[in-house]
Scaffold this motif. Structure first.
Motif, PDB file in Angstrom:
ATOM      1  N   LEU A  85       0.835  -1.205   0.000  1.00 23.33           N
ATOM      2  CA  LEU A  85       0.000   0.000   0.000  1.00 23.33           C
ATOM      3  C   LEU A  85       0.870   1.256   0.000  1.00 23.33           C
ATOM      4  CD1 LEU A  85      -2.844   1.248   0.110  1.00 23.33           C
ATOM      5  CD2 LEU A  85      -2.628   1.290   2.578  1.00 23.33           C
ATOM      6  N   ALA A  86       1.978   1.216   0.762  1.00 27.11           N
ATOM      7  CA  ALA A  86       2.908   2.356   0.768  1.00 27.11           C
ATOM      8  C   ALA A  86       3.375   2.629  -0.663  1.00 27.11           C
ATOM      9  CB  ALA A  86       4.090   2.061   1.670  1.00 27.11           C
ATOM     10  N   GLY A  87       3.601   1.565  -1.417  1.00 29.09           N
ATOM     11  CA  GLY A  87       4.007   1.707  -2.813  1.00 29.09           C
ATOM     12  C   GLY A  87       2.866   2.244  -3.673  1.00 29.09           C
ATOM     13  N   PHE A  88       1.666   1.704  -3.489  1.00 28.96           N
ATOM     14  CA  PHE A  88       0.493   2.167  -4.244  1.00 28.96           C
ATOM     15  C   PHE A  88       0.344   3.679  -4.093  1.00 28.96           C
ATOM     16  CE2 PHE A  88      -2.415  -1.072  -5.962  1.00 28.96           C
ATOM     17  CZ  PHE A  88      -1.765  -2.226  -5.575  1.00 28.96           C
ATOM     18  N   ASP A  89       0.634   4.186  -2.879  1.00 30.44           N
ATOM     19  CA  ASP A  89       0.468   5.613  -2.616  1.00 30.44           C
ATOM     20  C   ASP A  89       1.525   6.453  -3.317  1.00 30.44           C
ATOM     21  OD1 ASP A  89      -1.750   5.297  -1.086  1.00 30.44           O
ATOM     22  OD2 ASP A  89      -0.691   5.241   0.830  1.00 30.44           O
ATOM     23  N   ARG A  90       2.566   5.826  -3.798  1.00 32.29           N
ATOM     24  CA  ARG A  90       3.686   6.606  -4.340  1.00 32.29           C
ATOM     25  C   ARG A  90       3.965   6.436  -5.817  1.00 32.29           C
ATOM     26  NH1 ARG A  90       3.817   6.126   0.709  1.00 32.29           N
ATOM     27  NH2 ARG A  90       4.691   7.777   1.995  1.00 32.29           N
ATOM     28  N   VAL A  91       3.454   5.373  -6.442  1.00 33.37           N
ATOM     29  CA  VAL A  91       3.793   5.177  -7.854  1.00 33.37           C
ATOM     30  C   VAL A  91       3.165   6.277  -8.700  1.00 33.37           C
ATOM     31  CG1 VAL A  91       4.139   2.683  -7.790  1.00 33.37           C
ATOM     32  CG2 VAL A  91       1.858   3.598  -8.202  1.00 33.37           C
ATOM     33  N   SER A  92       3.907   6.702  -9.719  1.00 30.48           N
ATOM     34  CA  SER A  92       3.378   7.779 -10.548  1.00 30.48           C
ATOM     35  C   SER A  92       3.169   7.327 -11.998  1.00 30.48           C
ATOM     36  CB  SER A  92       4.333   8.966 -10.508  1.00 30.48           C
ATOM     37  OG  SER A  92       5.600   8.539 -10.943  1.00 30.48           O
ATOM     38  N   GLY A  93       3.358   6.039 -12.267  1.00 35.73           N
ATOM     39  CA  GLY A  93       3.259   5.546 -13.641  1.00 35.73           C
ATOM     40  C   GLY A  93       1.834   5.455 -14.171  1.00 35.73           C
ATOM     41  N   ASP A  94       1.719   5.265 -15.492  1.00 35.96           N
ATOM     42  CA  ASP A  94       0.409   5.014 -16.091  1.00 35.96           C
ATOM     43  C   ASP A  94      -0.015   3.587 -15.791  1.00 35.96           C
ATOM     44  OD1 ASP A  94       0.120   7.516 -17.600  1.00 35.96           O
ATOM     45  OD2 ASP A  94       1.971   6.809 -18.532  1.00 35.96           O
ATOM     46  N   ALA A  95       0.990   2.766 -15.488  1.00 36.88           N
ATOM     47  CA  ALA A  95       0.712   1.392 -15.072  1.00 36.88           C
ATOM     48  C   ALA A  95       1.770   1.021 -14.053  1.00 36.88           C
ATOM     49  CB  ALA A  95       0.785   0.448 -16.255  1.00 36.88           C
ATOM     50  N   MET A  96       1.480  -0.038 -13.304  1.00 36.17           N
ATOM     51  CA  MET A  96       2.420  -0.459 -12.279  1.00 36.17           C
ATOM     52  C   MET A  96       2.554  -1.969 -12.330  1.00 36.17           C
ATOM     53  SD  MET A  96       1.877  -0.034  -8.258  1.00 36.17           S
ATOM     54  CE  MET A  96       0.510  -1.080  -7.939  1.00 36.17           C
ATOM     55  N   ILE A  97       3.774  -2.447 -12.128  1.00 39.67           N
ATOM     56  CA  ILE A  97       3.971  -3.896 -12.057  1.00 39.67           C
ATOM     57  C   ILE A  97       4.475  -4.225 -10.667  1.00 39.67           C
ATOM     58  CG2 ILE A  97       5.348  -5.831 -12.914  1.00 39.67           C
ATOM     59  CD1 ILE A  97       5.355  -4.043 -15.611  1.00 39.67           C
ATOM     60  N   ILE A  98       3.801  -5.150 -10.000  1.00 48.96           N
ATOM     61  CA  ILE A  98       4.240  -5.558  -8.659  1.00 48.96           C
ATOM     62  C   ILE A  98       5.039  -6.842  -8.807  1.00 48.96           C
ATOM     63  CG2 ILE A  98       3.454  -6.201  -6.355  1.00 48.96           C
ATOM     64  CD1 ILE A  98       0.786  -4.901  -7.064  1.00 48.96           C
ATOM     65  N   MET A  99       6.209  -6.895  -8.208  1.00 46.36           N
ATOM     66  CA  MET A  99       6.971  -8.150  -8.228  1.00 46.36           C
ATOM     67  C   MET A  99       7.770  -8.321  -6.952  1.00 46.36           C
ATOM     68  SD  MET A  99       9.873  -7.243 -11.079  1.00 46.36           S
ATOM     69  CE  MET A  99      10.795  -8.767 -10.914  1.00 46.36           C
ATOM     70  N   ASP A 100       8.201  -9.553  -6.676  1.00 50.64           N
ATOM     71  CA  ASP A 100       8.983  -9.830  -5.472  1.00 50.64           C
ATOM     72  C   ASP A 100      10.442  -9.475  -5.696  1.00 50.64           C
ATOM     73  OD1 ASP A 100       6.732 -10.716  -4.279  1.00 50.64           O
ATOM     74  OD2 ASP A 100       7.349 -12.827  -4.111  1.00 50.64           O
ATOM     75  N   ALA A 101      11.142  -9.211  -4.585  1.00 49.17           N
ATOM     76  CA  ALA A 101      12.553  -8.833  -4.684  1.00 49.17           C
ATOM     77  C   ALA A 101      13.454 -10.050  -4.908  1.00 49.17           C
ATOM     78  CB  ALA A 101      12.973  -8.123  -3.406  1.00 49.17           C
ATOM     79  N   ASP A 102      12.911 -11.249  -4.694  1.00 48.74           N
ATOM     80  CA  ASP A 102      13.770 -12.439  -4.729  1.00 48.74           C
ATOM     81  C   ASP A 102      13.893 -13.045  -6.138  1.00 48.74           C
ATOM     82  OD1 ASP A 102      11.256 -13.472  -5.055  1.00 48.74           O
ATOM     83  OD2 ASP A 102      11.146 -14.414  -3.089  1.00 48.74           O
ATOM     84  N   LEU A 103      13.377 -12.339  -7.142  1.00 46.67           N
ATOM     85  CA  LEU A 103      13.415 -12.775  -8.545  1.00 46.67           C
ATOM     86  C   LEU A 103      12.662 -14.075  -8.798  1.00 46.67           C
ATOM     87  CD1 LEU A 103      16.989 -11.736  -9.739  1.00 46.67           C
ATOM     88  CD2 LEU A 103      14.824 -10.796 -10.460  1.00 46.67           C
ATOM     89  N   GLN A 104      11.730 -14.409  -7.912  1.00 39.26           N
ATOM     90  CA  GLN A 104      10.878 -15.578  -8.182  1.00 39.26           C
ATOM     91  C   GLN A 104       9.910 -15.248  -9.310  1.00 39.26           C
ATOM     92  OE1 GLN A 104       9.484 -16.787  -4.066  1.00 39.26           O
ATOM     93  NE2 GLN A 104      10.018 -18.768  -4.951  1.00 39.26           N
ATOM     94  N   HIS A 105       9.694 -13.960  -9.498  1.00 39.99           N
ATOM     95  CA  HIS A 105       8.836 -13.508 -10.597  1.00 39.99           C
ATOM     96  C   HIS A 105       9.727 -13.115 -11.765  1.00 39.99           C
ATOM     97  CE1 HIS A 105       5.769 -12.288  -7.277  1.00 39.99           C
ATOM     98  NE2 HIS A 105       5.748 -13.576  -7.542  1.00 39.99           N
ATOM     99  N   PRO A 106       9.709 -13.873 -12.865  1.00 36.74           N
ATOM    100  CA  PRO A 106      10.676 -13.649 -13.934  1.00 36.74           C
ATOM    101  C   PRO A 106      10.467 -12.328 -14.676  1.00 36.74           C
ATOM    102  CG  PRO A 106       9.110 -15.348 -14.541  1.00 36.74           C
ATOM    103  CD  PRO A 106       8.813 -15.006 -13.124  1.00 36.74           C
TER     104      PRO A 106
END
Ligand code: UDP
Ligand code: MG
Length: 330
Positions: A85-106
């Motif tokens: 949610l902290a991120g949702f409040d700050r992103v300024s893009g036209d779109a947003m991609i959520i991913m994990d930091a551990d690179l489990q999401h390719p």
């Protein structure tokens, strides 16, 4: 040029962050082969969810190396859902991609998501083909859980779909407006609706470190999911209470008739103790369920902010919060 934000929650990931940086660079430089020449402006929002290793120092280093990598540090560990949610409040893009930091999401799947977004889809979710290295317990638990959850609600939560997804600005704003502190983001994506589609991906193994989702934490999240998404358990308690009362009345009539016809020798301890135990158990279960919901009302009624920021690199004037939804309850 359209802008795409990447939102990555980070909790004790110091060993993964360098690999993450390297993996993201081709994308951020628009040189990734799967982008097929498409150009976007990029930003990466890394939310440090109160890590107690050197993750935050690493985030600062990344920001110094490349200012498209922005950081937000929460004052303590608020959990992944609130970090998001902290991120949702700050992103300024036209779109947003959520991913994990551990690179489990390719990273390779991201261009595919963008293509779907360009086709007009507003919520492009990643669909796990395999679940990577996971215990048997977690696999069975997850499967049973989703089938139960979906039986109890009208809006289905998709199994094998997690936080790896692309959201259009409209969806981001809709989810930002939902300010509950005890969040179950996976349910929120489904609840807000919008045009959805999926892309398949193979979950990779973690690049470093180990999962933070212990069985205890998973069970908590699962309960959170059920109680914040549906009131079906309360209904179940009512139905159970009703059925047991009907049975109890039938049994009472039977006992009274039997006593009137045949008399009553002093006996019946086993029947008595079984009845007391069953009824006592049901009452405790129902009380527990009601308690869960009252607990939620109590927590939400305090209206505490879902997270507290200790430090951030995102300057307030570029912050989307100042331009939209500023009157949100916090
Ligand atoms: N995470 C977080 N706060 C937490 C736990 C996890 O921000 O309290 C982050 C973590 O750094 C990672 C993502 O959430 O980027 C997924 O966590 P993890 O890999 O431990 O979960 P799993 O992939 O096993 O479900
Ligand atoms: Mg992981």
């Amino acid at each position: 040029m359209k802008k795409i934000s990447l939102l990555i929650p980070v909790y004790n990931e110091e060993e993964s962050l360098d690999a993450l940086f390297t993996a993201l660079l081709p994308l951020l430089n628009n040189t990734h082969k799967s982008l097929k020449g498409a150009k976007y402006e990029w930003e990466v929002i890394l939310v440090d969810d109160g890590s107690n290793d050197h993750s935050f120092d690493k985030l600062k280093q990344l920001n110094a190396r490349d200012d498209r990598f922005k950081y937000v540090k929460l004052s303590r560990n608020f959990g992944k859902e609130n970090a998001l949610l902290a991120g949702f409040d700050r992103v300024s893009g036209d779109a947003m991609i959520i991913m994990d930091a551990d690179l489990q999401h390719p990273v390779e799947t991201i261009p595919e998501m963008i293509t779907k977004w360009e086709e007009g889809y507003e919520d492009v979710y990643g669909q796990r083909l395999s679940r990577g290295k996971e215990s048997i317990f977690r696999k069975i638990f997850t499967k049973t859980y989703y089938s139960l959850l979906n039986k109890s609600t009208r809006v289905d939560v998709l199994p094998n779909v997690g936080d790896f997804r692309l959201l259009d600005r409209k969806v981001i704003d809709a989810i930002r407006a939902l300010r509950e502190t005890q969040r179950y983001t996976k349910g929120l994506y489904c609840w807000v609706g919008f045009k959805k589609t999926g892309v398949d991906f193979q979950t990779a193994d973690r690049v470093a470190g180990k999962t933070h989702m212990s069985p205890g934490r998973l069970i908590n999240l699962a309960l959170e999911g059920i109680t914040s998404y549906t009131t079906a358990p309360l209904r179940l308690a009512t139905v159970l209470g009703f059925v047991i009362s009907v049975l109890a009345i039938c049994y009472m009539i039977f006992i009274v008739c039997k006593t009137l016809i045949y008399g009553e020798p002093i006996q019946g301890f086993p029947t008595l103790i079984c009845t007391i135990l069953i009824l006592g158990g049901c009452q405790l279960l129902a009380l527990g369920i009601i308690g869960e919901y009252i607990g939620k009302i109590y927590t939400e009624s305090k209206c505490r902010p879902p997270y507290i920021v200790a430090e951030e690199s995102i300057s307030p004037d570029t912050d989307i919060r100042n331009s939209k939804n500023d009157d949100l309850p916090r």
